[in-house]
Design a protein around this motif. Sequence first.
Motif, mmCIF file in Angstrom:
data_model
loop_
_atom_site.group_PDB
_atom_site.id
_atom_site.type_symbol
_atom_site.label_atom_id
_atom_site.label_comp_id
_atom_site.label_asym_id
_atom_site.label_seq_id
_atom_site.Cartn_x
_atom_site.Cartn_y
_atom_site.Cartn_z
ATOM 1 N N HIS A 1 -6.124 2.803 -1.276
ATOM 2 C CA HIS A 1 -6.005 1.870 -0.721
ATOM 3 C C HIS A 1 -6.773 0.907 -1.432
ATOM 4 O O HIS A 1 -6.405 -0.147 -1.360
ATOM 5 C CB HIS A 1 -6.599 2.162 0.933
ATOM 6 N N ARG A 2 -8.400 1.638 -1.686
ATOM 7 C CA ARG A 2 -9.014 0.697 -3.089
ATOM 8 C C ARG A 2 -8.090 -0.421 -3.885
ATOM 9 O O ARG A 2 -8.455 -1.413 -4.441
ATOM 10 C CB ARG A 2 -10.168 1.534 -2.750
ATOM 11 N N GLN B 1 -5.766 -3.032 -2.337
ATOM 12 C CA GLN B 1 -7.021 -4.229 -1.968
ATOM 13 C C GLN B 1 -7.056 -4.502 -2.774
ATOM 14 O O GLN B 1 -7.168 -5.675 -3.429
ATOM 15 C CB GLN B 1 -7.763 -3.671 -1.249
ATOM 16 N N ASP C 1 0.093 6.604 1.699
ATOM 17 C CA ASP C 1 -1.279 6.268 1.937
ATOM 18 C C ASP C 1 -0.342 4.772 1.179
ATOM 19 O O ASP C 1 -1.525 4.244 1.727
ATOM 20 C CB ASP C 1 -2.107 6.461 0.474
ATOM 21 N N VAL C 2 -0.473 4.425 0.349
ATOM 22 C CA VAL C 2 0.125 3.079 -0.215
ATOM 23 C C VAL C 2 0.723 2.507 0.935
ATOM 24 O O VAL C 2 0.806 1.151 1.073
ATOM 25 C CB VAL C 2 0.732 3.172 -2.172
ATOM 26 N N SER D 1 -1.198 1.725 4.018
ATOM 27 C CA SER D 1 -1.849 0.522 3.384
ATOM 28 C C SER D 1 -1.140 -1.002 2.766
ATOM 29 O O SER D 1 -1.466 -2.076 3.290
ATOM 30 C CB SER D 1 -2.597 0.733 1.737
ATOM 31 N N GLN E 1 -0.737 -2.733 6.225
ATOM 32 C CA GLN E 1 -2.291 -2.659 6.575
ATOM 33 C C GLN E 1 -2.432 -4.168 6.817
ATOM 34 O O GLN E 1 -3.177 -4.779 6.608
ATOM 35 C CB GLN E 1 -3.109 -1.666 7.189
#
Length: 386
Positions: A216-217, A220, A244-245, A248, A251
């Motif tokens: 996620h980081r 981001q 996850d990706v 994310s 979002q």
Amino acid sequence: MSLLRRPSSAAEPGPEESAVRAALGTVLDPEIRRPITELGMVGSLEVSTTGAVLVQVLLTTSGCPLRDTLERDVTAAVMRVEGVRAVRVDLGVMDDGQRSRLRDVLRGPGGERDVPFARPRSLTRVYCVASGKGGVGKSTLTVNLAVAMARDGLRVGLVDADVHGFSVPGMLGTTDRPVKIDDVVIPPVAHGVKVISMGMVVPDGQPVMHRGPLLHRALQQFLTEVHFGDLDVLLLDMPPGTGDVPISAAQLLPGSELLVVTTPQPAAADVAHRSGGLAARTGQGVVGVVENMSWLPMPDGSRLEVFGSGGGAAVAERLSRGSETPVPLLAQVPMDVAVREGGDAGTPVVLAAPDSPAALVLSDLARTLGRRARGLAGRPLGVVPV
């Protein structure tokens, strides 16, 4: 430093400094793609009545890989000014204060770290190119769409969001690394596309061992720290699946749309439907389905359906049933040796073999997606109650 002269004429007047500055304003930084005058990259400027011009250009870093390009462009622009007979370019390096001011120009005063493409007033069309499984040609499709859009004059950015299995730099034929100005990252440009990938920041052969929070980081940071500037289209090459990706991305980019890629065979289509179904859970739209490797054109004009048929249409039909709006089958891309050759050589097929069967389909798809208007969801309409 460069020094270029042209024959003088006694009757030719000396150049005006304002005209020289105007010419410098036409020179774009090859990495940031904005005028060097706007970026504060022009230092001292001396214009003599004899037609000699001395201009200092301040580089963002001493090791700027495109310094020769910048020097050449400045020289050419100034030499076109009436009365200029000789140009000398001195290259310097920005100090901390100048770099700080440049950062403010790029990010805005205060250095707000948000996702610019998620702002309500953003006009950038954001497409997440997704698939349920690997091996369907998703990255190849993304790279060719990006390059075809840039070739057609659009401002295009590409995020290689497949943090573990990145392949975009190789397909674009670039080994350039991002340039960092304080906490702002300037992405390399390949074939007219601004691109960022984990493959540009990790040593060759080193695996990326990120789990959920780090994935996620990473995404981001790609979206908040990398300065893409104003874009018409941003493409994200997503990892396969619904992990996850992709979550994310939904979002961080709530206004983005999914472009679902599958192959004709039923097994791949069934998995691709799950990937498109993620949009229903995250509030994203599905712009459409692309069926890749649909058939192999034969010398006699017939088609060999290597992976069967009907997968793309089946995915589009199933996604349409679960959506408020129909999900179209946007394109069927044939198998083409030129696609593989272009990817291996770092020159995508839409450039290397633009008249090949696959390139023609990909170019049409790029024009279709590039012309679509950004939706109104989440955008202020300028209407207030009375």
